[in-house]
Design a protein around this motif. Structure first.
Motif, PDB file in Angstrom:
ATOM      1  N   SER A  18       1.003  -1.179  -0.019  1.00 31.28           N
ATOM      2  CA  SER A  18       0.036   0.054   0.131  1.00 31.28           C
ATOM      3  C   SER A  18       0.918   1.215   0.022  1.00 31.28           C
ATOM      4  O   SER A  18       0.717   2.215  -0.698  1.00 31.28           O
ATOM      5  CB  SER A  18      -0.960   0.040   1.247  1.00 31.28           C
ATOM      6  N   ASP A  19       1.940   1.076   0.890  1.00 36.51           N
ATOM      7  CA  ASP A  19       2.764   2.503   0.963  1.00 36.51           C
ATOM      8  C   ASP A  19       3.566   2.578  -0.433  1.00 36.51           C
ATOM      9  O   ASP A  19       3.880   3.698  -0.940  1.00 36.51           O
ATOM     10  CB  ASP A  19       3.990   2.044   2.071  1.00 36.51           C
ATOM     11  N   MET A  20       3.810   1.464  -0.984  1.00 32.08           N
ATOM     12  CA  MET A  20       4.961   1.506  -2.271  1.00 32.08           C
ATOM     13  C   MET A  20       3.854   2.149  -3.407  1.00 32.08           C
ATOM     14  O   MET A  20       4.599   3.006  -3.907  1.00 32.08           O
ATOM     15  CB  MET A  20       5.261   0.175  -2.520  1.00 32.08           C
ATOM     16  N   LEU A  21       2.788   1.856  -3.434  1.00 33.83           N
ATOM     17  CA  LEU A  21       1.902   2.188  -4.824  1.00 33.83           C
ATOM     18  C   LEU A  21       1.446   3.615  -4.530  1.00 33.83           C
ATOM     19  O   LEU A  21       1.205   4.518  -5.388  1.00 33.83           O
ATOM     20  CB  LEU A  21       0.751   1.229  -4.888  1.00 33.83           C
ATOM     21  N   GLY A  22       1.263   4.015  -3.061  1.00 33.36           N
ATOM     22  CA  GLY A  22       1.078   5.376  -2.804  1.00 33.36           C
ATOM     23  C   GLY A  22       2.180   6.438  -2.926  1.00 33.36           C
ATOM     24  O   GLY A  22       1.994   7.553  -3.128  1.00 33.36           O
ATOM     25  N   MET A  23       3.228   5.817  -2.817  1.00 34.93           N
ATOM     26  CA  MET A  23       4.661   6.673  -2.861  1.00 34.93           C
ATOM     27  C   MET A  23       4.654   7.416  -4.029  1.00 34.93           C
ATOM     28  O   MET A  23       4.665   8.741  -4.308  1.00 34.93           O
ATOM     29  CB  MET A  23       5.687   5.913  -2.724  1.00 34.93           C
ATOM     30  N   GLY A  24       4.434   6.739  -5.346  1.00 34.51           N
ATOM     31  CA  GLY A  24       4.712   7.454  -6.587  1.00 34.51           C
ATOM     32  C   GLY A  24       3.571   8.311  -6.707  1.00 34.51           C
ATOM     33  O   GLY A  24       3.922   9.374  -7.497  1.00 34.51           O
ATOM     34  N   GLU A  25       2.302   7.892  -6.343  1.00 33.64           N
ATOM     35  CA  GLU A  25       1.381   8.817  -6.843  1.00 33.64           C
ATOM     36  C   GLU A  25       1.259  10.240  -5.904  1.00 33.64           C
ATOM     37  O   GLU A  25       1.237  11.156  -6.353  1.00 33.64           O
ATOM     38  CB  GLU A  25      -0.111   8.140  -6.448  1.00 33.64           C
ATOM     39  N   ASN A  26       1.936  10.014  -4.626  1.00 29.61           N
ATOM     40  CA  ASN A  26       1.957  11.112  -3.631  1.00 29.61           C
ATOM     41  C   ASN A  26       3.051  12.100  -4.372  1.00 29.61           C
ATOM     42  O   ASN A  26       2.861  13.360  -4.519  1.00 29.61           O
ATOM     43  CB  ASN A  26       2.696  10.683  -2.251  1.00 29.61           C
ATOM     44  N   LEU A  27       4.178  11.446  -4.913  1.00 33.83           N
ATOM     45  CA  LEU A  27       5.138  12.476  -5.741  1.00 33.83           C
ATOM     46  C   LEU A  27       4.735  12.973  -6.848  1.00 33.83           C
ATOM     47  O   LEU A  27       4.781  14.188  -7.124  1.00 33.83           O
ATOM     48  CB  LEU A  27       6.500  11.277  -5.884  1.00 33.83           C
ATOM     49  N   LEU A  28       4.211  12.345  -7.464  1.00 34.37           N
ATOM     50  CA  LEU A  28       3.546  12.707  -8.926  1.00 34.37           C
ATOM     51  C   LEU A  28       2.629  13.775  -9.011  1.00 34.37           C
ATOM     52  O   LEU A  28       2.483  14.631  -9.792  1.00 34.37           O
ATOM     53  CB  LEU A  28       3.092  11.446  -9.781  1.00 34.37           C
ATOM     54  N   TYR A  29       1.707  13.814  -8.010  1.00 35.48           N
ATOM     55  CA  TYR A  29       0.482  14.540  -7.861  1.00 35.48           C
ATOM     56  C   TYR A  29       0.529  15.758  -6.526  1.00 35.48           C
ATOM     57  O   TYR A  29      -0.350  16.298  -6.552  1.00 35.48           O
ATOM     58  CB  TYR A  29      -0.636  13.663  -7.790  1.00 35.48           C
ATOM     59  N   GLY A  30       1.750  15.764  -5.955  1.00 31.89           N
ATOM     60  CA  GLY A  30       1.636  16.456  -4.760  1.00 31.89           C
ATOM     61  C   GLY A  30       3.015  17.074  -4.536  1.00 31.89           C
ATOM     62  O   GLY A  30       3.478  17.992  -4.623  1.00 31.89           O
ATOM     63  N   SER A  31       3.914  16.046  -4.064  1.00 28.50           N
ATOM     64  CA  SER A  31       5.089  16.425  -3.209  1.00 28.50           C
ATOM     65  C   SER A  31       6.309  16.897  -4.227  1.00 28.50           C
ATOM     66  O   SER A  31       7.122  17.345  -3.702  1.00 28.50           O
ATOM     67  CB  SER A  31       5.660  15.315  -2.377  1.00 28.50           C
ATOM     68  N   TYR A  32       6.002  16.662  -5.703  1.00 32.60           N
ATOM     69  CA  TYR A  32       7.154  16.877  -6.495  1.00 32.60           C
ATOM     70  C   TYR A  32       7.225  18.515  -6.356  1.00 32.60           C
ATOM     71  O   TYR A  32       8.317  19.291  -6.705  1.00 32.60           O
ATOM     72  CB  TYR A  32       6.515  16.684  -7.923  1.00 32.60           C
ATOM     73  N   LYS A  33       6.064  19.345  -5.853  1.00 34.62           N
ATOM     74  CA  LYS A  33       6.394  20.738  -5.735  1.00 34.62           C
ATOM     75  C   LYS A  33       7.394  21.091  -4.702  1.00 34.62           C
ATOM     76  O   LYS A  33       7.952  22.362  -4.668  1.00 34.62           O
ATOM     77  CB  LYS A  33       4.859  21.179  -5.076  1.00 34.62           C
ATOM     78  N   ASN A  34       7.885  20.316  -3.903  1.00 32.52           N
ATOM     79  CA  ASN A  34       8.805  20.547  -2.917  1.00 32.52           C
ATOM     80  C   ASN A  34      10.275  20.077  -3.360  1.00 32.52           C
ATOM     81  O   ASN A  34      11.376  20.279  -2.552  1.00 32.52           O
ATOM     82  CB  ASN A  34       8.516  19.481  -1.556  1.00 32.52           C
ATOM     83  N   TRP A  35      10.512  20.023  -4.771  1.00 30.59           N
ATOM     84  CA  TRP A  35      11.932  19.469  -5.158  1.00 30.59           C
ATOM     85  C   TRP A  35      12.724  20.824  -4.858  1.00 30.59           C
ATOM     86  O   TRP A  35      12.508  21.874  -5.360  1.00 30.59           O
ATOM     87  CB  TRP A  35      11.763  19.054  -6.478  1.00 30.59           C
ATOM     88  N   PRO A  36      13.992  20.286  -4.313  1.00 30.63           N
ATOM     89  CA  PRO A  36      15.142  21.625  -4.265  1.00 30.63           C
ATOM     90  C   PRO A  36      15.170  21.969  -5.556  1.00 30.63           C
ATOM     91  O   PRO A  36      15.801  21.330  -6.407  1.00 30.63           O
ATOM     92  CB  PRO A  36      15.782  20.972  -3.555  1.00 30.63           C
TER      93      PRO A  36
END
Length: 314
Positions: free
Chosen positions: A218-236
């Protein structure tokens, strides 16, 4: 120490976060080291499957440190050395990020004068790309700043053929009540590589199991979605990134890598697609694996100051 010809690696069992025991390998640069790489393997595999790549990288002035992740490989299965609470697939996204932070700090302490890069394959690719985007620790801002660049190899952002929404919901619910319950997760070996020898070696490998856990998956599949649709905004913005992906990857979506590349607000970013290649670029025949290695190595060298080499240590 294991060796072959002019190349060798040191293997060691080392305590990580909370004293958890990890199987580790260090492939010291055979000449003058110009950089270090912390490499993170994918789901349901182990670092031994990348030995041929890391032996190559160490001949190109790069020291590679890698480890069987929590819940996988020898770290999960070695009866003599593993931690008492270790079992196959028993990990969480937060554990994995904390583990990566720990080993980044460990390698930087071992080689303080060398630039350090993170590289990861598949699930490992999703993890290293997620590493600098978390809104709260782990990792700390100071740990992220130790990293000079990140390479995502066929990263797990989205599956090429996603599991059904119903199964995802069932898995999420199960993870909440029985997180470590084994859950089937079979990736067909023939989907990984065009090399039949690689395909034939998967099922007999005692360190590869065809399951994870409800929480881990569950964590593994959610990880990529979270990055692609949200946390990418935090990329330095000043953190360089390289994405490489095969266009015929049947496991992880190369289109998702393209989407992430377009979204990342990084001053220095590169996307490289390998036409017709399957999931494991490092195991593709006909010169593809060597071409992918050389591209990653050249990218690392291009991001290393010329004036800070370190003599290789075995």
């Amino acid at each position: 120490m294991a060796s072959s010809g002019s190349t060798s690696y040191n293997e060691a069992w080392l305590p990580g976060p909370g004293g958890h025991q990890f199987y580790t390998r260090t492939y010291a640069a055979t000449g003058t080291a110009r950089a270090t790489v912390v490499f993170i393997h994918g789901f349901a595999e182990h670092v031994g499957r990348h030995e041929h790549a890391h032996r190559y990288w160490q001949t190109k002035d790069i020291t590679v440190f890698t480890f069987d992740q929590r819940g996988f490989g020898r770290t999960a299965l070695d009866v003599k050395h593993k931690s008492k609470d270790a079992s196959y697939g028993k990990e969480t996204f937060e554990d994995q990020i904390r583990d990566i932070e720990f080993w980044v700090r460990y390698v930087k302490k071992e080689h303080p004068d060398l630039p350090l890069f993170l590289a990861g394959q598949s699930m490992g690719g999703g993890l290293v790309l997620s590493f600098p985007t978390q809104s709260k620790p782990p990792p700390s801002k100071e740990s992220v700043e130790l990293v000079s660049g990140i390479i995502g190899m066929s990263p797990l952002l989205l599956q090429t053929t996603p599991v059904s929404k119903l199964l995802r919901k069932a898995g999420t619910a199960l993870a909440a009540i029985a997180p470590w319950l084994p859950f089937p997760a079979d990736v067909p070996p023939e989907d990984l590589s065009h090399d039949q020898a690689v395909v034939n070696a998967i099922d007999p490998d005692p360190l590869i199991k065809k399951h994870g856990t409800a929480k881990g998956l569950s964590d593994m599949l959610g990880m990529g979605e979270n990055l692609l649709y949200g946390s990418y905004k935090n990329w330095p913005k000043k953190l360089p990134v390289l994405l490489i992906h095969g266009t015929e990857d049947k496991v992880t979506s190369h289109k998702a890598s393209e989407e992430l590349y377009g979204k990342l607000d990084a001053e220095d970013k590169k996307l490289s697609l390998y036409e017709g290649a399957y999931h494991e670029l490092t195991n593709e025949p006909d010169g593809v694996k060597e071409r992918s290695w050389d591209e990653c190595i050249a990218w690392i060298h291009a991001h290393v100051p010329e004036a800070q080499p370190e003599m290789a240590r075995l």
